[in-house]
Scaffold this motif. Structure first.
Motif, short mmCIF file in Angstrom:
data_model
loop_
_atom_site.label_atom_id
_atom_site.label_comp_id
_atom_site.label_asym_id
_atom_site.label_seq_id
_atom_site.Cartn_x
_atom_site.Cartn_y
_atom_site.Cartn_z
N ILE A 7 -10.64 5.71 -2.82
CA ILE A 7 -11.11 6.97 -2.26
C ILE A 7 -10.76 7.12 -0.79
CG2 ILE A 7 -12.99 7.27 -3.90
CD1 ILE A 7 -14.86 6.00 -1.85
N GLY A 8 -9.78 6.39 -0.33
CA GLY A 8 -9.35 6.52 1.05
C GLY A 8 -7.95 7.09 1.14
N ALA A 9 -7.47 7.27 2.36
CA ALA A 9 -6.13 7.80 2.56
C ALA A 9 -5.06 6.79 2.18
CB ALA A 9 -5.95 8.22 4.02
N THR A 10 -5.44 5.51 2.11
CA THR A 10 -4.50 4.44 1.75
C THR A 10 -4.94 3.78 0.46
OG1 THR A 10 -3.97 4.02 4.07
CG2 THR A 10 -3.49 2.25 2.50
N THR A 55 0.83 -1.20 0.00
CA THR A 55 0.00 0.00 0.00
C THR A 55 0.86 1.25 0.00
OG1 THR A 55 -0.12 0.07 2.42
CG2 THR A 55 -1.86 -1.15 1.25
N ASP A 61 -1.05 11.37 4.52
CA ASP A 61 -1.58 11.94 5.76
C ASP A 61 -1.97 13.38 5.48
OD1 ASP A 61 -2.24 12.81 8.27
OD2 ASP A 61 -0.22 12.63 9.12
N SER A 66 -13.79 16.12 7.94
CA SER A 66 -13.56 15.02 7.01
C SER A 66 -13.21 15.56 5.63
CB SER A 66 -14.81 14.14 6.91
OG SER A 66 -15.10 13.54 8.16
N SER A 71 0.17 5.51 1.10
CA SER A 71 -0.83 6.30 1.82
C SER A 71 -0.40 7.74 1.95
CB SER A 71 -1.08 5.70 3.21
OG SER A 71 0.11 5.72 3.98
N VAL A 129 -12.15 14.30 1.38
CA VAL A 129 -12.41 13.27 0.36
C VAL A 129 -11.12 13.00 -0.40
CG1 VAL A 129 -13.66 12.73 -1.76
CG2 VAL A 129 -14.83 13.91 0.13
N TYR A 130 -10.82 11.72 -0.60
CA TYR A 130 -9.62 11.31 -1.32
C TYR A 130 -10.01 10.69 -2.66
CZ TYR A 130 -7.71 11.45 3.44
OH TYR A 130 -7.34 11.82 4.70
N GLN A 131 -9.28 11.04 -3.72
CA GLN A 131 -9.43 10.38 -5.00
C GLN A 131 -8.05 10.11 -5.59
OE1 GLN A 131 -12.20 9.11 -7.01
NE2 GLN A 131 -10.29 8.18 -7.73
N TRP A 132 -7.72 8.83 -5.75
CA TRP A 132 -6.41 8.44 -6.28
C TRP A 132 -6.46 8.40 -7.80
CZ3 TRP A 132 -1.96 7.66 -3.44
CH2 TRP A 132 -2.12 7.65 -2.06
#
Length: 685
Positions: A520-523, A485, A489, A497, A487, A499-502
């Protein structure tokens, strides 16, 4: 102050480059402020150093401290690398609190204003006060410097042009024409910084020369001659910082006072102008001065601030790699009727006096009757008058004063402060902006239109998202079964909160980005089916409420590689079909990420196999002669492969082939570079 300093140096050496503001501070902040990074993807990453500009006429110092103040001081934000804090394009780059209006530049180079708008000092074409941030008319930017004065404003574009707007009753705009919008002053293109005093103005050019214009009733211009346009102060070309202060008595000429402080490249401090309270630091003298005169004999001044009737500065190391190297002792002098000197009494001082015994002060800003400062450990302090919370210490509308520096809340991530007449602005390491004090002309900028309100403790008006840990590069093996993985921070100022988009791109420049579904998460979990090659991933973090500007992470490079060790063993007759062979995988201390033994007849791969995910001993049983054994291993270590035959009486012939299928792309990294074959008898002649 130290942050302002480096911007001036880079401006002098590369001010002609068409870049956003952080250009001029990138390298400096990266070294000066550990744990703070300016490398927002929009622009800062491109500007580690400025180049191609005008060299300084005198010696080039590493740290140049330009401090521009009128009862205020400019705030510059640090900006840098994956192990540091990364600020977004919406974060504060610089803020200046004037008489009762506030000006700010964001990291994207845009200019913002709010508060009192008498005489058009907000620059939006009218004279209506504004309780929210607005953008002045005129050039879109990028702006690199701004200073809020008594009732006027000054700013510099990154093309080196100088602009002014607001009250011009004492020629402090340095031009004629519309005063309600920014208009260019002259045609020169080598301005790098400005300081708006109460009713006079000052500016520095990239050649180290100092210029002044506006009201000169007490000698605050440091020269004689025409005061309607910028004219040079003396003939020196070794000025590195300047601060303009003074008081405002209304619109009647002849009743306004002001003084000027400036530091030269040798660290000496100079002063001129109004001196009724001893604010020029001339021992036992309160006489005005009309030309620059040295303050004492010290040559270790790193920053200075001119308040209304008092002055403040920091003395310390002028060279170094970290913020602590630039911290120093705090000194104040001049008027002290409201304890604004912070030395415990109300007596004026005609010479600088040290405040406390600390030597970790990094920023100071003097206002009308209060003073603000920041220490290297991120604490914010205020003293003097705290009426309606000018210092952020919680006072109500009563006249509360503090005789010595008092810590403002328990936060430890303050980096800059700017004190206006009745309000203050402070910046945290994440680039967020916090205001405190009176809101009589809407100068708090929080949308509150009630002029009787005040904010007596720091209140955030500009929230940000900052990255505290960037995604790190990774190296994995082709076909690796164990998931890896990467990630990030990222944190919103108030902990809301995000929103994450990789995304996956085709190179480190984020070319051809493709949003990764479900990432869509931090990891982010790296796919296990990647073939050998190089892959590029990054993430965009946004605020679903739209309050904080989004921020884009650095690109994480994922290298997928495959190293092949091929071992061919020929068993001489007689051979046992169920003979066992032992593959022992050893290492010099590095890690084997993944390995597989494939067994097949000749060049054909059979279904039998052994997965190896760690160092150790593995046994494979052959079923007939002439089987092919292939060990595919991915590793950063020096790997030793030991092969032995369970039937030690049978002669064995071993042929060893080592191949790295992507040696060019993987150059410079440790691979499987060494093998040993032991425990085998010699082949039959």
């Amino acid at each position: 102050m130290p942050y302002a300093a480096e911007k001036t140096r880079f401006a002098r050496q590369g001010q002609q480059t068409a870049q956003t503001p952080a250009v001029f501070l990138m390298s400096y902040f990266r070294n000066l402020v550990p744990n703070v990074d300016c490398k927002e993807v929009v622009f800062v990453n491109q500007l580690r150093h400025c180049h191609g500009g005008i060299p300084m006429k005198k010696r080039t110092k590493k740290y140049i401290n330009i401090i521009l103040v009128i009862c205020m001081i400019v705030i510059l934000i640090p900006l840098g690398t994956s192990s540091l804090i990364t600020l977004s394009s919406g974060a504060v780059f610089m803020v200046s609190a004037g008489n009762n209006h506030t000006l700010m530049i964001r990291n994207d180079g845009t200019l913002w204003a709010w508060g009192g708008n008498a005489n058009g000092r907000l620059g939006n074409g009218n004279t209506n006060n504004s309780a929210v941030m607005i953008t002045p008319n005129g050039p879109a930017g990028p702006w690199i410097w701004v200073s809020a004065g008594g009732h006027h404003s000054l700013a510099v574009l990154n093309d080196g042009t100088l602009w002014s707007w607001g009250y011009n009753g004492q020629n402090q705009l340095g031009r004629s024409g519309d005063n309600t919008v920014p208009m260019q002053v002259g045609s020169d293109t080598n301005w790098i910084a400005v300081a708006a005093g109460s009713v006079h103005s000052l500016a520095l050019k990239s050649d180290g020369s100092l210029w002044s214009w506006g009201y000169n009733g007490q000698g605050q211009l440091g020269r004689s001659g025409d005061n309607t346009v910028p004219m040079q102060v003396g003939t020196d070309y070794n000025w590195e910082s300047v601060a303009g202060g003074g008081f405002w008595s209304g619109y009647a000429p002849g009743y306004d006072g002001g003084h000027t402080l400036a530091i030269k490249q040798d660290g000496s401090l100079w002063a001129w102008g109004f001196n009724a309270s001893g604010q020029l630091g001339q021992q036992n003298s309160t006489s005005n001065l009309s030309v620059p005169t040295q303050v004492g004999t010290y040559n270790d001044w790193v920053s200075v601030s001119a308040g209304c009737y008092h002055s403040a500065g920091i003395r310390g190391t002028r060279n170094g790699a970290t913020i602590s190297d630039h911290s120093g002792s705090l000194w104040t002098w001049g008027g002290n009727g409201q304890y604004q000197l912070g030395n415990g009494n109300t007596s004026n001082s005609t010479v600088p006096v040290q405040i406390g015994a600390g030597s970790n002060w990094i920023d100071v800003s003097g206002a009308q009757t209060h003073t603000m400062a920041v220490t290297a450990d991120g604490h914010l302090y205020g003293w003097g008058t705290d009426t309606e919370g000018w210092c952020g210490l919680g006072a109500t509308n009563s006249n509360v004063t503090y005789t010595t520096p008092q810590q403002v809340n328990n936060d430890t991530n303050w980096i800059k402060v700017s004190a206006g007449w009745y309000h203050s602005a402070a910046v945290k390491a994440d680039g967020s902006l916090w205001m405190m004090g009176s809101n009589g002309v809407l100068q708090i900028g929080n949308g509150d239109t009630n002029t009787g309100d005040y904010v007596n403790v720091p209140s955030v008006i500009l929230r940000t998202i900052a990255i505290y840990a960037q995604p790190e590069d990774a190296m994995i093996a082709a076909g690796q079964s164990a998931a890896e993985t990467i990630s990030v921070d990222a944190r919103e100022t108030l902990g809301a909160s995000v929103v994450y988009q990789w995304y996956q791109a085709t190179d480190v420049n984020r070319t051809n980005p493709i949003a990764i579904s479900g990432a869509i998460g931090a990891t982010f979990t790296i796919p296990t089916n990647l073939t050998e090659g190089t892959y590029f991933y990054y993430v965009v973090i946004s605020d679903p409420s739209g309050v904080a500007a989004s921020i884009t992470s650095n690109v994480a490079t994922v290298m997928v590689w495959q190293a092949v060790i091929e071992i061919t063993q020929t068993l001489e007759a007689p051979a046992n079909e169920n003979e066992s062979f032992v593959f022992q995988i050893e290492s010099d201390g590095g890690n084997i990420f993944y390995a597989t033994i494939l067994i097949g007849a000749g060049n054909t791969t059979a279904s039998q196999g052994v997965s190896i995910n760690d160092l150790g001993t593995y046994t494979v049983t052959a079923m007939e002669n002439n089987w092919r054994y292939q060990l595919i291993a991915s590793s950063e270590a020096v790997v030793t492969v030991n092969i032995s035959n369970s039937d030690t009486t049978s002669p064995v012939e071993v042929t060893f082939i080592s191949e790295n299928t992507n040696s060019t792309a993987l150059s410079g990294k440790d691979r499987i570079v060494n093998t040993m074959i032991t425990g085998l008898s010699s082949p039959t002649p």
